[in-house]
Design an enzyme around this catalytic site. Structure first.
Site, PDB file in Angstrom:
ATOM      1  N   HIS A   8       0.826  -1.212   0.000  1.00 30.49           N
ATOM      2  CA  HIS A   8       0.000   0.000   0.000  1.00 30.49           C
ATOM      3  C   HIS A   8       0.859   1.261   0.000  1.00 30.49           C
ATOM      4  O   HIS A   8       2.050   1.215   0.287  1.00 30.49           O
ATOM      5  CB  HIS A   8      -0.966   0.025   1.198  1.00 30.49           C
ATOM      6  CG  HIS A   8      -0.285   0.047   2.542  1.00 30.49           C
ATOM      7  ND1 HIS A   8      -0.113  -1.089   3.306  1.00 30.49           N
ATOM      8  CD2 HIS A   8       0.274   1.056   3.246  1.00 30.49           C
ATOM      9  CE1 HIS A   8       0.509  -0.765   4.434  1.00 30.49           C
ATOM     10  NE2 HIS A   8       0.763   0.537   4.421  1.00 30.49           N
ATOM     11  N   HIS A  81       4.039   7.210   3.539  1.00 29.62           N
ATOM     12  CA  HIS A  81       5.010   6.110   3.457  1.00 29.62           C
ATOM     13  C   HIS A  81       4.629   5.150   2.337  1.00 29.62           C
ATOM     14  O   HIS A  81       3.516   5.199   1.802  1.00 29.62           O
ATOM     15  CB  HIS A  81       5.123   5.364   4.794  1.00 29.62           C
ATOM     16  CG  HIS A  81       3.902   4.583   5.188  1.00 29.62           C
ATOM     17  ND1 HIS A  81       2.878   5.114   5.946  1.00 29.62           N
ATOM     18  CD2 HIS A  81       3.524   3.301   4.920  1.00 29.62           C
ATOM     19  CE1 HIS A  81       1.941   4.196   6.132  1.00 29.62           C
ATOM     20  NE2 HIS A  81       2.308   3.084   5.520  1.00 29.62           N
ATOM     21  N   GLU A 132       7.805   1.158   5.011  1.00 33.39           N
ATOM     22  CA  GLU A 132       7.306   0.106   5.899  1.00 33.39           C
ATOM     23  C   GLU A 132       7.573  -1.238   5.226  1.00 33.39           C
ATOM     24  O   GLU A 132       7.347  -1.388   4.022  1.00 33.39           O
ATOM     25  CB  GLU A 132       5.797   0.298   6.108  1.00 33.39           C
ATOM     26  CG  GLU A 132       5.158  -0.750   7.016  1.00 33.39           C
ATOM     27  CD  GLU A 132       3.656  -0.515   7.218  1.00 33.39           C
ATOM     28  OE1 GLU A 132       3.072   0.318   6.487  1.00 33.39           O
ATOM     29  OE2 GLU A 132       3.064  -1.178   8.100  1.00 33.39           O
TER      30      GLU A 132
END
Lengths: 139, 139
Positions: A8, A81, A132
């Protein structure tokens, strides 16, 4: 270590329900999850589903939220992010450290909004991007 | 109008070759295109391929580059835009305008780094995010 899918794109917003409406009304991205509160992570979260990936909408929960300062700098919201999947989060964490990258926090993977363990890599290691890494979810 | 795939995440960087090395060395994302100059667009561009999407690396070409100011504010680099595919770029442009969104520039789609026509939607319309819409490339 080789990352897999772009799970994502994390996007911080001041109002998660308004953001869902925007993606639905303007771009026809009507498929979104319920909004959930994660008080221990300091965020409310919902995912807008795209054909091949997702947008993670993040709204701060409280002044100690990790996205609170970001929204002070970007009051309308902004890209926060990128999240890549990895086959083994512990091996990925060790690999990041061995390469001299800075794993945020204690470095112990913790369970994020997807229900799988994640770590974050400091933006200074990745051309200004907060990255991440997420243990591949079961599909 | 409904957007399709997340074609890429646009990332502005001060040094495109250094960024390619970072994605390859740190994240094992070794598959990247050659870097190409687009003087009429004011950018140098390369794409880092992920399993399901791409990262578009953008380095400014000249002081009038559309990413020049962005890098002044984010000297190490940062996430710059998201690009969604649409089946018909003219229909998408007209739909954006009909919904009151601001299409940047003249509003005429122009051919971007992928060789297909694109438009950009002002960040104020999408929770602070600059959104690129791209005519679906042939696959």
């Amino acid at each position: 270590m080789q990352v897999g899918r772009l799970n994502h794109v994390g996007v911080a917003v001041p109002d998660i329900e308004a953001a869902k409406q925007t993606y639905a009304n303007l771009y026809g991205a009507t498929e979104a999850t319920e909004t959930r509160d994660f008080p221990h992570l300091g965020v409310r979260v919902a995912f807008v589903k795209l054909a091949n990936s997702e947008i993670e909408l993040l709204e701060p929960l409280g002044a100690t939220s990790p996205v609170h300062k970001f929204l002070e700098r970007n009051p309308k919201g902004g890209q926060h992010h990128l999240c890549f999947e990895v086959p083994d989060i512990i091996a990925a964490r060790d690999d990041m450290r061995a390469k001299g990258a800075t794993v945020l926090g204690t470095g112990e993977p913790y369970v994020g909004a997807h229900g799988v363990p994640v770590i974050f890599i400091h933006p200074k290691d990745s051309c200004g991007l907060l990255i991440e890494l997420m243990q591949e979810p079961a599909r």
